[in-house]
Write an enzyme that holds these catalytic residues in place. Structure first.
Site, mmCIF file in Angstrom:
data_model
loop_
_atom_site.group_PDB
_atom_site.id
_atom_site.type_symbol
_atom_site.label_atom_id
_atom_site.label_comp_id
_atom_site.label_asym_id
_atom_site.label_seq_id
_atom_site.Cartn_x
_atom_site.Cartn_y
_atom_site.Cartn_z
ATOM 1 C CG HIS A 58 -0.409 0.088 2.548
ATOM 2 N ND1 HIS A 58 0.437 -0.870 3.057
ATOM 3 C CD2 HIS A 58 -0.605 0.980 3.559
ATOM 4 C CE1 HIS A 58 0.742 -0.588 4.311
ATOM 5 N NE2 HIS A 58 0.141 0.541 4.632
ATOM 6 C CD GLU A 65 2.680 -0.468 7.762
ATOM 7 O OE1 GLU A 65 2.308 0.670 8.089
ATOM 8 O OE2 GLU A 65 1.883 -1.399 7.517
#
Length: 284
Positions: free
Chosen positions: A193, A240
């Protein structure tokens, strides 16, 4: 002695928490995503650990640009859900395990990993959304939780290799804790994302699933992937995913044990503007 029984991996999209809190999980948009966690909730009922070591990233709630620890371990007895601008999530407070957290900090720091010890902090969606996905909406979380915050927001961020090595040090620490308890280690965040810039909205199904394949079968090789590959292929927030390597590094096969059992694998796009990945691995 304590032992790590399993590792759990999941995205922690804030909109998922909002969908749960606002009772929207049955809506057509959200239904396929939450269906992917039904098996997981049943598995958790049968495999509830004594403690979860939960790896996540803080989103400018406990920490700000004034102070950015690379690795921070929560050693408090409890952690209150943070107000992220729209009130705290209506979820139970998180009960910590100060004894195990302090033991892990001592062991890991002596193994040359420099941790920040945090005796008081609030926890945001990065930690509470995974708990909600795996446990539903209980009056109290059914086990204790040690928050472990990793900086993946402000560069420089830790490498996948360093995260993988840290997971191995955490496993060593847990294994020498003098109490017969079951521990799970969770890696959260991701998957692909990007929230800003010309590529905002980027999702990469092929890359995400290749990441899951390698996380299962070739974690050491995966740990060598450089930051630029995450950013190019999975977007700026895709970095992440290095946090998942901490959890994977703590599994027994990394030290020569048998390969873990894949109990569940799930992938879904989109959830808000994020690709959601989920995996459960049991130690053998």
């Amino acid at each position: 002695m304590a032992k790590i029984s399993a590792s759990v991996y999941t995205s922690h999209v804030p909109a998922i928490g909002a969908a749960i809190d606002l009772k929207k999980t049955g809506e057509a948009y959200w239904q396929p995503l939450f269906a992917g966690y039904e098996y997981s909730k049943e598995w958790m009922k049968e495999n509830t650990p004594d403690v979860i070591f939960l790896v996540y990233n803080d989103h400018a709630t406990a920490f700000s640009l004034d102070m950015i620890p690379t690795f921070a371990i929560g050693t408090a007895a409890e952690f209150i859900p943070a107000d992220e601008g729209y009130g705290p999530r209506p979820v139970p407070k998180v009960i910590g395990h100060p004894e195990l957290a302090s033991h892990i900090a001592q062991s890991v720091i002596q193994d040359d990993f420099d941790l920040t010890i945090v005796n008081k902090m609030e926890v945001d969606h990065g930690l509470t959304v995974p708990l909600s996905l795996m446990f539903g909406e209980p009056d109290a979380w059914p086990c204790k939780v040690i928050p472990f915050a990793v900086n993946v927001v402000q560069y420089p961020v830790p490498s996948g290799r360093r995260c993988f090595q840290l997971g191995q040090a955490i496993r060593k620490a847990v294994a020498c804790f003098d109490d017969d308890i079951k521990v799970q280690i969770w890696g959260t965040g991701g998957m692909s994302h990007q929230l800003q810039g010309a590529r905002a909205g980027l999702l990469n199904r092929e890359w995400d699933n290749a990441f899951l394949d390698r996380l299962i079968a070739d974690p050491a090789g995966l740990s060598e992937v450089p930051h630029i590959d995450y950013v190019r292929e999975a977007g700026s927030e895709g970095i992440e995913l290095v946090m998942w390597l901490i959890a994977r590094g703590a599994m027994s096969d990394i030290q020569g044990g048998p390969a873990p059992t894949v109990k569940h694998r799930f992938y879904h796009i989109p959830a808000s503007n994020t690709a959601v990945g989920h995996l459960i691995l049991e130690n053998n």
